[in-house]
Design an enzyme around this catalytic site. Structure first.
Site, PDB file in Angstrom:
ATOM      1  N   ARG A  57       0.835  -1.215   0.000  1.00  0.00           N
ATOM      2  CA  ARG A  57       0.000   0.000   0.000  1.00  0.00           C
ATOM      3  C   ARG A  57       0.865   1.260   0.000  1.00  0.00           C
ATOM      4  NH1 ARG A  57      -2.158   2.183   4.466  1.00  0.00           N
ATOM      5  NH2 ARG A  57      -2.255   0.203   5.564  1.00  0.00           N
ATOM      6  N   TYR A 110     -14.994  16.839 -15.706  1.00  0.00           N
ATOM      7  CA  TYR A 110     -15.299  15.408 -15.828  1.00  0.00           C
ATOM      8  C   TYR A 110     -16.420  15.076 -14.818  1.00  0.00           C
ATOM      9  CZ  TYR A 110     -14.767  10.385 -15.337  1.00  0.00           C
ATOM     10  OH  TYR A 110     -15.008   9.048 -15.270  1.00  0.00           O
ATOM     11  N   ASP A 182      -6.022  18.314 -14.553  1.00  0.00           N
ATOM     12  CA  ASP A 182      -6.321  16.971 -15.065  1.00  0.00           C
ATOM     13  C   ASP A 182      -5.905  16.963 -16.536  1.00  0.00           C
ATOM     14  OD1 ASP A 182      -7.509  14.703 -16.215  1.00  0.00           O
ATOM     15  OD2 ASP A 182      -9.193  14.726 -14.803  1.00  0.00           O
ATOM     16  N   LYS A 207      -7.160   5.722 -19.374  1.00  0.00           N
ATOM     17  CA  LYS A 207      -7.446   6.235 -20.712  1.00  0.00           C
ATOM     18  C   LYS A 207      -6.214   6.121 -21.612  1.00  0.00           C
ATOM     19  CE  LYS A 207     -11.234   7.135 -18.482  1.00  0.00           C
ATOM     20  NZ  LYS A 207     -11.543   8.411 -17.889  1.00  0.00           N
TER      21      LYS A 207
HETATM   22  C1  LIG Z   1     -11.993   8.887 -16.693  1.00  0.00           C
HETATM   23  C2  LIG Z   1     -11.583  10.201 -16.182  1.00  0.00           C
HETATM   24  C3  LIG Z   1     -11.385  10.428 -14.816  1.00  0.00           C
HETATM   25  C4  LIG Z   1     -11.642   9.363 -13.777  1.00  0.00           C
HETATM   26  O1  LIG Z   1     -10.765   8.306 -13.938  1.00  0.00           O
HETATM   27  P1  LIG Z   1     -11.109   6.793 -13.494  1.00  0.00           P
HETATM   28  O2  LIG Z   1      -9.881   6.057 -13.903  1.00  0.00           O
HETATM   29  O3  LIG Z   1     -12.342   6.392 -14.222  1.00  0.00           O
HETATM   30  O4  LIG Z   1     -11.314   6.817 -12.021  1.00  0.00           O
HETATM   31  C5  LIG Z   1     -10.983  11.682 -14.419  1.00  0.00           C
HETATM   32  N1  LIG Z   1     -10.771  12.677 -15.297  1.00  0.00           N
HETATM   33  C6  LIG Z   1     -10.960  12.502 -16.618  1.00  0.00           C
HETATM   34  C7  LIG Z   1     -10.739  13.637 -17.547  1.00  0.00           C
HETATM   35  C8  LIG Z   1     -11.367  11.265 -17.112  1.00  0.00           C
HETATM   36  O5  LIG Z   1     -11.564  11.095 -18.421  1.00  0.00           O
END
Ligand SMILES: *Cc1c(COP(=O)(O)O)cnc(C)c1O
Length: 390
Positions: A57, A110, A182, A207
């Site tokens: 962890r 998001y 982000d 992603k």
């Molecule tokens: C998918 C996404 C998230 C969240 O990510 P997870 O891996 O689904 O928890 C946050 N910000 C953006 C821009 C995303 O596309």
């Protein structure tokens, strides 16, 4: 010690050291903890991000490899890998904010982040103001003495608005506020927010960074070592850590990021351009098109405009639903940034937690379709889209 009995031998398997060579790829360290020869080294390593590996962890060599790789790509000093993108976002938000603090966020966020920020406001006594992603004057006006963070997204979902990172991060810096970006949609190949003054960069590695739709993960990257250590302490308490196998899959995907992003961007341009000329389509939202509100800024900030776009169908919700049940190659599925082309209907899926009013403010229509363009041949994708529109 006397010769061990089979029961014991079966438990304590040999681990031959590797001498004179080393693996080409990063191995998966599938272990929950680490063995020490020296109790003093173990004691000294507990609760320190730079000590020896102790417990999964806290850290793991495969996970650390991913942290170093992404920190290197972003130009940060250190990173914390997490079990999901939301895990990384929460390490930052929950780890750095306390009750009474104020957060300024860009308006189009998001869906999961928007829901979390609402939660922070309702349950944790953190106040929130929303500003446009490209308006440093609005940011300055929103800031109060208790403002701690500004939260931005390089390219927003699903309308692909591009944040004016140089202006917004600079304003935050002058005001003494940390900026969090982000960078999931852009990836460090299209944008490195630290170069524009950001303090923390977060990703859903689910992603583009992993890129093959087979892993859920996240990462928070820090420009400053002291801030990283504060967040790391909180991250191990929160328990948001990444699994070594997930980290390994992400590392494997990362190696082809440049090739994939090139194709994602060129496929998006191809489809967005053709869709914009189609009579059934009223608007296409992709920052590489001159009609997009972020077109000029995107041209200055980004060497490519990403693989996600959305478009509005003339027939509204019914046309959107018809389109989604008519595609054959594109898959109706959540998520984005993988090698397969995925489509979804934000109003009923990713943004379902927004009220009709919030939806409208985010610019999402009833007939808006989001496309995450994969790396298939562009003509095959167009043939599919064209038959679904017909
Ligand atoms: C998918 C996404 C998230 C969240 O990510 P997870 O891996 O689904 O928890 C946050 N910000 C953006 C821009 C995303 O596309």
């Amino acid at each position: 010690m006397s010769e061990l009995r089979p029961d014991t031998k079966a438990v304590h398997i040999p681990m031959p050291p590797i001498d004179g060579s080393r693996p080409i790829t990063m191995p998966i360290y599938q272990t929950s903890g680490f063995v020490f020869d020296d109790p003093a080294v173990m004691a000294a390593s507990m609760g320190r991000p730079d000590g020896s590996y102790v417990y999964g962890r806290y850290s793991n060599p495969t996970v650390r490899s991913l942290e170093l790789a992404v920190a290197g790509l972003e130009g940060g000093t250190s990173a914390i890998s997490t079990g999901s993108g939301m895990g990384a976002i929460n390490v930052v938000l929950l780890g750095l904010l306390r009750p009474g603090d104020h957060l300024v966020a860009q308006r189009s966020l998001y869906g999961g982040t928007a829901a979390m920020i609402n939660e922070l406001a309702e349950r944790f006594g953190i106040t929130v103001s929303y500003v446009p992603e490209n308006d440093p004057a609005a940011l300055r006006a929103a800031v109060r003495p208790e403002t701690k963070l500004v939260y931005l997204e390089t390219i927003s979902n699903p309308m692909t608005l591009v944040a004016d990172l140089p202006a917004m991060c600079q304003a935050a810096r002058e005001l003494g506020i940390l900026s969090v970006v982000d960078n999931t949609f852009a990836t460090p190949l299209l944008c490195r927010p630290f170069e524009h003054g950001a303090d923390i960069v977060v990703h859903s590695t689910t992603k583009y960074l992993s890129g093959h739709t087979d892993v859920v993960g996240g990462i928070a990257v820090f420009a400053d070592q002291e801030l990283y250590e504060r967040a790391w302490r909180f991250a191990i308490e929160l328990g948001a850590s990444a699994d070594p196998f997930a980290a390994w899959l992400t590392l494997r995907g990362l190696q082809t990021l440049a090739l994939r992003m090139e194709r994602h961007c060129s496929n998006a341009e191809f489809l967005a351009t053709r869709l914009a000329e189609h009579p059934a389509v009223t608007a296409v939202h992709w920052p590489g098109l001159a009609s997009h509100p972020s077109y000029e800024l995107a041209g200055k900030l980004l060497p490519g405009f990403g693989g996600v776009f959305s478009f509005d169908l003339a027939g509204g919700r019914a046309a959107g639903e018809k389109f989604m049940s008519s595609v054959r190659l594109a898959l109706l599925a959540p998520s984005l940034g993988g090698v397969e082309t995925l489509i979804l209907h934000p109003a009923t899926t990713s943004h379902r937690s927004l009220s009709p009013d919030e939806l409208r403010r985010s610019g999402i229509g009833e007939g808006t379709v989001r496309v995450s363009v994969g790396i298939e041949h562009p003509e095959d994708l167009w043939a599919d889209v064209a038959q679904a529109l017909a």
